[in-house]
Design a protein around this motif. Structure first.
Motif, PDB file in Angstrom:
ATOM      1  N   VAL A 166     -12.067  -5.076  -1.875  1.00 46.16           N
ATOM      2  CA  VAL A 166     -10.908  -4.489  -2.544  1.00 46.16           C
ATOM      3  C   VAL A 166     -11.288  -3.126  -3.119  1.00 46.16           C
ATOM      4  N   LYS A 167     -10.389  -2.158  -3.006  1.00 49.68           N
ATOM      5  CA  LYS A 167     -10.547  -0.844  -3.622  1.00 49.68           C
ATOM      6  C   LYS A 167      -9.193  -0.402  -4.169  1.00 49.68           C
ATOM      7  N   THR A 168      -9.218   0.521  -5.118  1.00 55.27           N
ATOM      8  CA  THR A 168      -7.983   1.123  -5.611  1.00 55.27           C
ATOM      9  C   THR A 168      -8.209   2.598  -5.891  1.00 55.27           C
ATOM     10  N   ASP A 169      -7.130   3.390  -5.763  1.00 51.80           N
ATOM     11  CA  ASP A 169      -7.189   4.809  -6.105  1.00 51.80           C
ATOM     12  C   ASP A 169      -6.356   5.117  -7.335  1.00 51.80           C
ATOM     13  N   GLY A 170      -5.920   4.071  -8.042  1.00 52.07           N
ATOM     14  CA  GLY A 170      -5.123   4.250  -9.246  1.00 52.07           C
ATOM     15  C   GLY A 170      -3.631   4.156  -8.994  1.00 52.07           C
ATOM     16  N   LYS A 171      -3.235   4.173  -7.739  1.00 46.99           N
ATOM     17  CA  LYS A 171      -1.822   4.025  -7.386  1.00 46.99           C
ATOM     18  C   LYS A 171      -1.609   2.879  -6.406  1.00 46.99           C
ATOM     19  N   TYR A 172      -2.533   2.782  -5.461  1.00 49.24           N
ATOM     20  CA  TYR A 172      -2.435   1.747  -4.438  1.00 49.24           C
ATOM     21  C   TYR A 172      -3.647   0.823  -4.517  1.00 49.24           C
ATOM     22  N   ILE A 173      -3.435  -0.405  -4.068  1.00 47.09           N
ATOM     23  CA  ILE A 173      -4.515  -1.376  -3.948  1.00 47.09           C
ATOM     24  C   ILE A 173      -4.738  -1.635  -2.468  1.00 47.09           C
ATOM     25  N   TYR A 174      -5.992  -1.541  -2.049  1.00 46.96           N
ATOM     26  CA  TYR A 174      -6.363  -1.749  -0.648  1.00 46.96           C
ATOM     27  C   TYR A 174      -7.181  -3.036  -0.588  1.00 46.96           C
ATOM     28  N   GLN A 175      -6.764  -3.972   0.265  1.00 47.47           N
ATOM     29  CA  GLN A 175      -7.404  -5.286   0.279  1.00 47.47           C
ATOM     30  C   GLN A 175      -7.657  -5.754   1.706  1.00 47.47           C
ATOM     31  N   ILE A 176      -8.870  -6.235   1.947  1.00 49.84           N
ATOM     32  CA  ILE A 176      -9.145  -6.964   3.185  1.00 49.84           C
ATOM     33  C   ILE A 176      -8.648  -8.384   2.969  1.00 49.84           C
ATOM     34  N   ASN A 177      -7.684  -8.769   3.774  1.00 49.07           N
ATOM     35  CA  ASN A 177      -7.002 -10.048   3.586  1.00 49.07           C
ATOM     36  C   ASN A 177      -7.121 -10.840   4.875  1.00 49.07           C
ATOM     37  N   GLY A 178      -8.185 -11.648   4.978  1.00 47.46           N
ATOM     38  CA  GLY A 178      -8.422 -12.388   6.206  1.00 47.46           C
ATOM     39  C   GLY A 178      -8.676 -11.434   7.356  1.00 47.46           C
ATOM     40  N   ALA A 179      -7.834 -11.516   8.384  1.00 41.23           N
ATOM     41  CA  ALA A 179      -7.964 -10.650   9.548  1.00 41.23           C
ATOM     42  C   ALA A 179      -7.013  -9.471   9.460  1.00 41.23           C
ATOM     43  N   SER A 180      -6.703  -9.028   8.254  1.00 40.69           N
ATOM     44  CA  SER A 180      -5.765  -7.929   8.061  1.00 40.69           C
ATOM     45  C   SER A 180      -6.255  -6.976   6.977  1.00 40.69           C
ATOM     46  N   LEU A 181      -5.748  -5.754   7.039  1.00 40.65           N
ATOM     47  CA  LEU A 181      -5.893  -4.783   5.963  1.00 40.65           C
ATOM     48  C   LEU A 181      -4.521  -4.619   5.338  1.00 40.65           C
ATOM     49  N   VAL A 182      -4.427  -4.822   4.027  1.00 39.95           N
ATOM     50  CA  VAL A 182      -3.152  -4.731   3.318  1.00 39.95           C
ATOM     51  C   VAL A 182      -3.237  -3.608   2.289  1.00 39.95           C
ATOM     52  N   ILE A 183      -2.226  -2.739   2.276  1.00 40.52           N
ATOM     53  CA  ILE A 183      -2.130  -1.672   1.278  1.00 40.52           C
ATOM     54  C   ILE A 183      -0.898  -1.944   0.429  1.00 40.52           C
ATOM     55  N   VAL A 184      -1.111  -2.075  -0.873  1.00 39.00           N
ATOM     56  CA  VAL A 184      -0.043  -2.445  -1.807  1.00 39.00           C
ATOM     57  C   VAL A 184       0.246  -1.288  -2.753  1.00 39.00           C
ATOM     58  N   ASP A 185       1.510  -0.938  -2.875  1.00 37.78           N
ATOM     59  CA  ASP A 185       1.952   0.056  -3.843  1.00 37.78           C
ATOM     60  C   ASP A 185       2.043  -0.631  -5.200  1.00 37.78           C
ATOM     61  N   ALA A 186       1.124  -0.253  -6.121  1.00 36.42           N
ATOM     62  CA  ALA A 186       1.053  -0.900  -7.432  1.00 36.42           C
ATOM     63  C   ALA A 186       1.488   0.035  -8.550  1.00 36.42           C
ATOM     64  N   GLN A 187       2.230   1.090  -8.224  1.00 34.21           N
ATOM     65  CA  GLN A 187       2.627   2.065  -9.239  1.00 34.21           C
ATOM     66  C   GLN A 187       3.630   1.489 -10.226  1.00 34.21           C
ATOM     67  N   GLN A 188       4.406   0.515  -9.782  1.00 36.23           N
ATOM     68  CA  GLN A 188       5.302  -0.212 -10.678  1.00 36.23           C
ATOM     69  C   GLN A 188       4.942  -1.692 -10.591  1.00 36.23           C
ATOM     70  N   PRO A 189       4.175  -2.189 -11.532  1.00 36.36           N
ATOM     71  CA  PRO A 189       3.692  -3.577 -11.434  1.00 36.36           C
ATOM     72  C   PRO A 189       4.807  -4.608 -11.327  1.00 36.36           C
ATOM     73  N   GLU A 190       5.975  -4.302 -11.884  1.00 34.48           N
ATOM     74  CA  GLU A 190       7.090  -5.247 -11.789  1.00 34.48           C
ATOM     75  C   GLU A 190       7.694  -5.255 -10.398  1.00 34.48           C
ATOM     76  N   LYS A 191       7.429  -4.178  -9.616  1.00 35.41           N
ATOM     77  CA  LYS A 191       8.029  -4.061  -8.284  1.00 35.41           C
ATOM     78  C   LYS A 191       6.958  -3.750  -7.239  1.00 35.41           C
ATOM     79  N   MET A 192       5.854  -4.448  -7.312  1.00 36.19           N
ATOM     80  CA  MET A 192       4.802  -4.247  -6.312  1.00 36.19           C
ATOM     81  C   MET A 192       5.341  -4.545  -4.916  1.00 36.19           C
ATOM     82  N   LYS A 193       4.865  -3.783  -3.942  1.00 38.25           N
ATOM     83  CA  LYS A 193       5.317  -4.010  -2.572  1.00 38.25           C
ATOM     84  C   LYS A 193       4.207  -3.652  -1.592  1.00 38.25           C
ATOM     85  N   VAL A 194       4.262  -4.266  -0.431  1.00 46.37           N
ATOM     86  CA  VAL A 194       3.301  -3.966   0.626  1.00 46.37           C
ATOM     87  C   VAL A 194       3.744  -2.700   1.344  1.00 46.37           C
TER      88      VAL A 194
END
Length: 667
Positions: free
Chosen positions: A117-145
């Motif tokens: 897992v890594k973050t740049d302060g706005k997005y969260i980057y995660q190795i999720n099984g056999a996938s790479l997922v990038i999550v927009d975490a700028q609004q924690p109440e409205k997180m989205k892939v």
């Protein structure tokens, strides 16, 4: 030919059994000799014939070694013990970054380590099984892939990643070799019809896979480059704009049987250069004299600032087990056995624990370290050093003020004679020559954790109690012991809080009829202001026997910020209500998730909350045990005032001040 092949099989089977008993791991058989100090001094393999000759010598010594080691006076066998830039405490103690978000917990400041897992302060980057997922975490109440890249169709398994501004570097592997290797034919017995039939054997194996993505548009990431290298991924580091990666590529021993076959060398493929498969040439492969191993070390350097230029790939005949990197040098360490007498002479008989009598070859167990200078994505071999004993992990090594320090364990814990285990620290100069040593620490025990901090070192050994040692390394030629503390339990990982306090993560131990029985997870804070008399200032024990945390095996699982008075890590808790009456009894699973602590030197350790991704129904279904569920929390990070816990199935966001849930995203 057939008998010869069967003999090699028996030799390798013996080797496998000894490894299973912890006798050796990736050892190198050799006779001591002065190492070369410059790349030019390293000889080249040069040709297939020379490689065969080098490996023939290796296998002949292997045969003699295991023929002698399989002999015992009792006709049986016995398992053996298995198992920088200055690191200023105030700079390296935390994950605090220039921005208000956490970064990966690393060993050396300025030397990044890959993680899930890594973050740049706005997005969260995660190795999720056999996938790479990038999550927009700028609004924690409205997180989205924002993006999801799946590799299920590629037979590619992502392992770790790095972030570099607008690029993401994914490191993984595939079980397939590059291209289609030529088969060899090996005799094999068909158990159903009891006859010999030919069976194809391939030299190929796992392939290290590097994918570089342009992530400027997080909703539409672009694959910019792929590099494939035959071998098994060992480790990597990222320093500023440069990536450095180390891989091992084993050489199949059947090449010694089939002299008509082509001897393989590592192959690689870089999309920057087209679809052509490149092969390392024998004249470009160097080896370390008298330290031959049927394995290639492949080093890859990539300057990410100009990453569209050719990668730097170097190949050596040798083996790597652990790596350590400062901002200027990379050190590759490997275990090595050296014989103090010829193997064809009678072996030493020595008395072991409880009168157990062994016939052992006269040998010494050493660690050999190769040093490579690093600059702009290039490696430059500089020196080779050697010290007695074996190391535990990357934290056993350190660079400080042009000296290299290394902590080792010699001997075996099960022995009670002069060959019992002892622990040591060695200091080497820039030419990797030993200039100082402190030997014979805690006989009968082995190192469980080590941390170098500037001109001091902190060592934890264990057998029945947890001796915590404070070492003075100010004078490289005269390392000294300043003080020690003996307490129950042990620490698997030591993390600096500041220059006067160290946090230990490990296990509590209870004594039962003279035996040390592992109990719950222990977190202790050591006060080292009085170096002659360190004390355990604070301590907490979580759960009972069976309680586990990935932090005990992987330091990257720790989230720590002194500024925010924050410490958190994933945990699976087992509790045993009958432990007082019956310490040997099994407990029951009660929790999986993150433990979030407040830590300061006045109030000590205070558990703020426990965060789980499991539902009440999951706990009811769990019964006595739990497993590696996709809901298990793997990492914890923060962005501003929001704390994020991550599993493969969910991301949860909590207010860092109140720990109230702010938002949740199902992945």
């Amino acid at each position: 030919m057939k008998k010869k092949g069967q003999m090699l099989v028996l030799i390798l089977l013996a080797f496998s059994l000894l490894v299973a008993y912890g006798y050796t791991h990736n050892r190198i058989v050799s006779i001591a000799e002065e190492p070369p100090t410059q790349l030019e001094a390293l000889p080249r393999v040069g040709s297939q014939e020379n490689l065969r000759s080098l490996l023939k010598t290796y296998y002949e010594r292997e045969s003699l070694l295991y023929g002698n080691m399989m002999k015992t006076a009792d006709g049986g066998s016995r398992g053996m013990e298995s198992v920088t830039v200055e690191l200023e405490a105030q700079a390296a103690v935390a994950n605090d970054a220039a921005g208000d978000y956490s970064t990966t917990n690393v060993q050396v400041q300025g030397v990044d380590e890959a993680d899930l897992v890594k973050t740049d302060g706005k997005y969260i980057y995660q190795i999720n099984g056999a996938s790479l997922v990038i999550v927009d975490a700028q609004q924690p109440e409205k997180m989205k892939v924002s993006s999801r890249v799946s590799f299920k169709e590629e037979q590619f398994r992502p392992l770790e990643m790095y972030l570099d501004q607008d690029y993401l570097i994914l490191i993984g592997h595939t079980p397939m070799p590059i291209g289609i290797p030529k088969p060899m034919i090996q005799d094999s017995v068909d158990s159903t019809v009891q006859k010999i039939r030919p069976m194809p054997v391939y030299y190929g194996g796992s392939t290290v896979y590097i994918k570089v993505y342009d992530i400027k548009d997080r909703s539409g990431v672009k694959l910019e480059r792929e590099i494939k290298m035959e071998g098994n991924y060992l480790s990597s580091r990222k320093i500023k704009d440069s990536l450095y990666l180390v891989a091992n590529h084993p050489i199949h021993y059947y090449i010694m049987e089939n002299k008509e076959s082509e001897v393989p060398t590592p192959r690689y493929q870089d999309t920057l250069l087209g679809e052509e498969i490149k092969t390392a040439a024998f004249e470009d492969i160097r080896y370390f004299p008298n330290a031959v191993e049927p394995n290639y070390i492949t080093l890859l350097g990539l300057n990410l600032k100009t990453f569209k230029e050719k990668a730097n790939i170097d190949t050596y005949l040798g083996q790597g087990e652990n790596i350590y990197a400062s901002s200027e040098n990379l050190y590759i360490a490997v275990n090595r056995y050296e014989f103090e007498q010829s193997l064809d002479k009678p072996q030493n008989q020595v008395e072991g624990t409880a009168g157990f009598r062994k016939i052992l070859p006269g040998y010494s167990h050493n660690t050999e370290v190769y040093c490579f200078g690093l600059k702009d994505g290039e490696f430059r071999y500089t020196a080779k050093g050697k010290v007695p004993g074996r190391i535990l992990n990357q934290f056993s090594m350190d660079e400080y003020e042009e000296h290299f320090r290394i902590a080792t364990t010699t001997g075996e814990m099960w022995r009670s004679d002069e060959f019992t285990s002892k622990n040591n620290v060695y200091v080497l100069d820039g030419q990797m020559k030993t200039v100082g040593s402190l030997e014979g620490i805690a006989p009968g025990e082995r190192i469980y954790s080590m941390r170098f901090m500037g001109n001091k070192g902190y060592m934890v050994t264990f057998r029945e109690t947890d001796p915590f040692f404070v070492l003075d390394l100010k004078e490289p030629k005269e390392p000294k012991m300043l003080g020690y503390l003996k307490i129950p339990g042990y620490s698997d990982y030591l993390h600096p809080y500041d220059e006067n306090h160290i946090i230990g993560f490990g296990k509590e131990v209870i004594e039962v009829k003279g035996a040390a029985l592992q109990a719950g997870m222990k977190v202790a804070v050591f006060d080292v202001r009085d170096v002659s008399q360190p004390i355990e200032k604070f301590k907490t024990v979580i759960g009972d026997r069976g309680t586990e945390s990935s932090l005990l095996q992987n330091h990257k699982a720790l989230l720590f910020s002194k500024e925010k008075n924050l410490m958190a890590f994933p945990l699976t808790v087992i509790e045993n209500k009958r432990v007082q009456q019956d310490p040997w009894s099994s407990g029951e699973f009660t929790f999986q998730g993150a433990y979030v602590y407040q830590l300061d030197m006045e109030k000590g350790l205070s558990l703020r909350d426990r965060i789980t991704h499991l539902t009440p129904e999951d706990y009811m279904k769990a019964g006595q045990h739990w497993y590696e569920s996709d809901l298990n929390v793997q990492r914890i990070l923060y962005i501003g005032d929001i704390l994020y816990t991550l599993s493969n199935q969910k991301i949860m966001a909590h207010d860092l001040k109140t720990l109230k849930l702010k938002g949740s995203l199902t992945l």
